[in-house]
Design a protein around this motif. Structure first.
Motif, PDB file in Angstrom:
ATOM      1  N   MET A   1     -34.826  12.379  31.566  1.00  8.24           N
ATOM      2  CA  MET A   1     -35.623  13.119  32.618  1.00  8.24           C
ATOM      3  C   MET A   1     -36.971  12.437  33.291  1.00  8.24           C
ATOM      4  N   VAL A   2     -37.348  11.266  32.597  1.00 14.37           N
ATOM      5  CA  VAL A   2     -38.362  10.500  33.117  1.00 14.37           C
ATOM      6  C   VAL A   2     -37.654   9.424  33.961  1.00 14.37           C
ATOM      7  N   ARG A   3     -36.384   9.411  34.351  1.00 10.92           N
ATOM      8  CA  ARG A   3     -35.819   8.602  35.315  1.00 10.92           C
ATOM      9  C   ARG A   3     -34.701   9.207  36.124  1.00 10.92           C
ATOM     10  N   THR A   4     -34.549  10.576  36.173  1.00  7.26           N
ATOM     11  CA  THR A   4     -33.725  11.270  36.818  1.00  7.26           C
ATOM     12  C   THR A   4     -34.491  12.440  37.482  1.00  7.26           C
ATOM     13  N   ASP A   5     -33.680  13.072  38.584  1.00 11.99           N
ATOM     14  CA  ASP A   5     -34.230  14.395  38.958  1.00 11.99           C
ATOM     15  C   ASP A   5     -33.732  15.370  38.097  1.00 11.99           C
ATOM     16  N   SER A   6     -34.589  16.294  37.737  1.00 10.78           N
ATOM     17  CA  SER A   6     -34.222  17.347  36.825  1.00 10.78           C
ATOM     18  C   SER A   6     -34.216  18.749  37.384  1.00 10.78           C
ATOM     19  N   VAL A   7     -34.378  18.668  38.677  1.00 10.15           N
ATOM     20  CA  VAL A   7     -34.567  19.889  39.705  1.00 10.15           C
ATOM     21  C   VAL A   7     -33.736  20.198  40.473  1.00 10.15           C
ATOM     22  N   LEU A   8     -32.949  19.153  41.146  1.00  9.73           N
ATOM     23  CA  LEU A   8     -31.951  19.570  42.163  1.00  9.73           C
ATOM     24  C   LEU A   8     -30.658  18.636  41.776  1.00  9.73           C
ATOM     25  N   VAL A   9     -29.548  19.054  41.977  1.00  9.40           N
ATOM     26  CA  VAL A   9     -28.101  18.216  41.787  1.00  9.40           C
ATOM     27  C   VAL A   9     -28.096  17.370  42.774  1.00  9.40           C
ATOM     28  N   VAL A  10     -28.559  16.021  42.537  1.00 14.85           N
ATOM     29  CA  VAL A  10     -28.881  15.000  43.869  1.00 14.85           C
ATOM     30  C   VAL A  10     -27.491  14.755  44.599  1.00 14.85           C
ATOM     31  N   ASP A  11     -26.292  14.665  44.163  1.00  9.83           N
ATOM     32  CA  ASP A  11     -25.009  14.625  44.729  1.00  9.83           C
ATOM     33  C   ASP A  11     -24.899  15.806  45.740  1.00  9.83           C
ATOM     34  N   ASP A  12     -25.110  16.860  45.353  1.00 12.47           N
ATOM     35  CA  ASP A  12     -24.944  18.147  46.197  1.00 12.47           C
ATOM     36  C   ASP A  12     -25.746  17.970  47.554  1.00 12.47           C
ATOM     37  N   ILE A  13     -27.152  17.467  47.203  1.00  8.24           N
ATOM     38  CA  ILE A  13     -27.979  17.130  48.149  1.00  8.24           C
ATOM     39  C   ILE A  13     -27.642  16.119  49.200  1.00  8.24           C
ATOM     40  N   ALA A  14     -27.202  15.140  48.853  1.00  4.82           N
ATOM     41  CA  ALA A  14     -26.865  13.966  49.390  1.00  4.82           C
ATOM     42  C   ALA A  14     -25.554  14.593  50.403  1.00  4.82           C
ATOM     43  N   ARG A  15     -24.605  15.526  49.842  1.00  2.00           N
ATOM     44  CA  ARG A  15     -23.690  15.876  50.863  1.00  2.00           C
ATOM     45  C   ARG A  15     -24.141  16.890  51.719  1.00  2.00           C
ATOM     46  N   ALA A  16     -25.005  17.446  51.479  1.00  2.00           N
ATOM     47  CA  ALA A  16     -25.818  18.643  52.476  1.00  2.00           C
ATOM     48  C   ALA A  16     -26.618  17.737  53.499  1.00  2.00           C
ATOM     49  N   ALA A  17     -27.272  16.711  53.335  1.00  2.90           N
ATOM     50  CA  ALA A  17     -27.969  16.178  54.144  1.00  2.90           C
ATOM     51  C   ALA A  17     -27.061  15.234  55.269  1.00  2.90           C
ATOM     52  N   THR A  18     -25.865  15.449  55.119  1.00  2.00           N
ATOM     53  CA  THR A  18     -25.053  14.840  56.281  1.00  2.00           C
ATOM     54  C   THR A  18     -24.948  15.893  57.390  1.00  2.00           C
ATOM     55  N   ARG A  19     -25.226  16.991  57.112  1.00  2.00           N
ATOM     56  CA  ARG A  19     -25.562  18.080  58.039  1.00  2.00           C
ATOM     57  C   ARG A  19     -26.758  18.362  58.786  1.00  2.00           C
ATOM     58  N   LEU A  20     -27.750  17.518  58.583  1.00  2.73           N
ATOM     59  CA  LEU A  20     -28.863  17.554  58.921  1.00  2.73           C
ATOM     60  C   LEU A  20     -28.841  17.053  60.518  1.00  2.73           C
ATOM     61  N   GLY A  21     -28.278  16.154  61.007  1.00  3.78           N
ATOM     62  CA  GLY A  21     -28.037  15.734  62.387  1.00  3.78           C
ATOM     63  C   GLY A  21     -27.223  14.338  62.396  1.00  3.78           C
ATOM     64  N   PRO A  22     -27.108  13.790  63.482  1.00  3.01           N
ATOM     65  CA  PRO A  22     -26.503  12.520  63.833  1.00  3.01           C
ATOM     66  C   PRO A  22     -27.088  11.496  63.542  1.00  3.01           C
ATOM     67  N   ARG A  23     -28.385  11.394  63.094  1.00  2.45           N
ATOM     68  CA  ARG A  23     -29.129  10.020  62.737  1.00  2.45           C
ATOM     69  C   ARG A  23     -29.884  10.074  61.568  1.00  2.45           C
ATOM     70  N   VAL A  24     -28.932  10.304  60.453  1.00  3.27           N
ATOM     71  CA  VAL A  24     -29.281  10.396  58.978  1.00  3.27           C
ATOM     72  C   VAL A  24     -29.287   9.175  58.138  1.00  3.27           C
ATOM     73  N   ALA A  25     -30.331   8.876  57.472  1.00  3.77           N
ATOM     74  CA  ALA A  25     -30.081   7.805  56.336  1.00  3.77           C
ATOM     75  C   ALA A  25     -30.076   8.506  55.161  1.00  3.77           C
ATOM     76  N   ILE A  26     -29.435   8.001  54.093  1.00  2.81           N
ATOM     77  CA  ILE A  26     -29.581   8.488  52.841  1.00  2.81           C
ATOM     78  C   ILE A  26     -29.992   7.351  51.851  1.00  2.81           C
ATOM     79  N   ASP A  27     -30.999   7.305  51.177  1.00  2.00           N
ATOM     80  CA  ASP A  27     -31.191   6.435  50.328  1.00  2.00           C
ATOM     81  C   ASP A  27     -31.610   6.516  48.911  1.00  2.00           C
ATOM     82  N   ARG A  28     -30.782   6.243  47.902  1.00  2.01           N
ATOM     83  CA  ARG A  28     -30.685   6.633  46.738  1.00  2.01           C
ATOM     84  C   ARG A  28     -31.860   5.611  45.640  1.00  2.01           C
ATOM     85  N   ILE A  29     -32.603   6.121  45.064  1.00  2.00           N
ATOM     86  CA  ILE A  29     -33.489   5.160  44.488  1.00  2.00           C
ATOM     87  C   ILE A  29     -33.308   5.389  42.982  1.00  2.00           C
ATOM     88  N   PRO A  30     -32.758   4.242  42.262  1.00  4.13           N
ATOM     89  CA  PRO A  30     -32.542   4.289  40.872  1.00  4.13           C
ATOM     90  C   PRO A  30     -33.833   4.475  40.001  1.00  4.13           C
TER      91      PRO A  30
END
Length: 325
Positions: A265-294
């Motif tokens: 939990m000190v090196r991952t998201d323990s609140v949101l299911v990040v893969d689901d959020i990444a998929r949803a982010a593609t619906r925000l608009g036509p000019r979206v960049a998604i950056d995953r931070i290790p």
């Protein structure tokens, strides 16, 4: 319009100042939002000298991320953070913390903040960058979609764009949540926050002590009316928002279930299911960049030093070599 002469020193100390933004009355009494600002020095030749940033916090939260403000100031931007009504600096006695019946109601908070940011400005037009974390990211995404042309860029730090059950689960329970919200909007929900996200930040040393009631260890109690408002926002994201501004979505590479403590939990998201959020982010608009931070946690900018440094470097590169170049 807010009175620009009412700025006072913030609880964070200099150079941070705060301004109370009156928003009228509701059934629980006086409603206010609070704007916090920090301004750069000698910014005329810096790359973002013509930029105003408006940051909005997440659920059970308030603005305290001074390193984030200093990052924007170093680039020349004027930084502003908004404690929404019934959060942090804006909570008043007798109010239900964080409660809202529709995320659209925050339009008034944002409008008051923008009035204050732009008060008495007589120079060339300035560019607006919106930055939101978690629920604040959802709120600002919806606002940006309803206000095309207002923002030059949108930066989302682990935005809450989808329910933790995923889209299918959200669609299944939405009618039940909406029905209860109609007859018992302030009813109680079981407490599902076990405090592990707070513990992770404590172990990382990135969470300062908060004033009483501003950021409870296990979050604010939740209510049907509030959950229905959030889920309505999720449904709108799923339907496509069409945000016209360049948008950066920053997420951890990993997720850990919050049901029991794990060192992950000190090196991952323990609140949101990040893969689901990444998929949803593609619906925000036509000019979206998604950056995953290790190795990042839910608030990317409260992660361990290496992950936090990577996040700041990637954000700086996106701003100066693309979005606001």
């Amino acid at each position: 319009m807010a009175d620009s002469h009412a700025w006072t020193t913030d609880i964070l100390g200099k150079p941070f100042e705060q301004l109370t933004l009156p928003l009228g009355q509701d059934a629980e009494g006086e409603v206010v939002a609070t704007l916090v600002r920090s301004r750069p020095r000698g910014s005329a030749l810096k790359p973002l000298a013509d930029v105003d940033v408006l940051y909005v916090h997440g659920w059970s939260d308030y603005f305290f991320q001074t390193d984030l403000a200093r990052f924007w100031n170093r680039l020349g931007a004027r930084f502003h953070a908004l404690d929404l009504r019934k959060y942090g600096r804006s909570i008043r006695p007798g109010q239900t913390p964080g409660y809202i019946a529709s995320l659209d109601e925050y339009d008034a908070d944002i409008a008051a903040a923008l009035d204050a940011i732009r008060a008495h400005h007589r120079g060339p037009a300035r560019r607006l960058v919106l930055m939101g974390h978690s629920t604040g990211g959802l709120t600002l995404s919806l606002w940006a979609a309803r206000h095309p042309g207002e923002a030059a860029a949108v930066v989302l730090n682990s935005p809450w764009l989808e329910l933790q059950t995923g889209a299918i689960g959200r669609q299944a329970i939405a009618p039940l949540v909406a029905a209860r919200a109609r007859f018992d909007p302030l009813g109680s929900h079981p407490i599902v926050d076990l405090g592990y996200y707070t513990r992770a930040q404590r172990e990382l040393g990135t969470l300062p002590d908060s004033p009483e009631g501003w950021r409870p260890e296990r979050g604010f109690p939740t209510h049907p009316g509030w959950l229905a408002a959030v889920m309505a926002g999720h449904a709108r994201v799923a339907g496509g928002l069409g945000i016209d501004a360049q948008t950066l979505v920053m997420l951890s590479t990993g997720y850990t279930s919050p049901m029991q403590w794990s060192d992950a939990m000190v090196r991952t998201d323990s609140v949101l299911v990040v893969d689901d959020i990444a998929r949803a982010a593609t619906r925000l608009g036509p000019r979206v960049a998604i950056d995953r931070i290790p190795d990042a946690i839910h608030d990317i900018f409260l992660s361990a030093p290496d992950a936090r440094g990577r996040a700041f470097a990637r954000l700086s590169d996106w701003l100066q070599n693309g979005a606001l170049a």
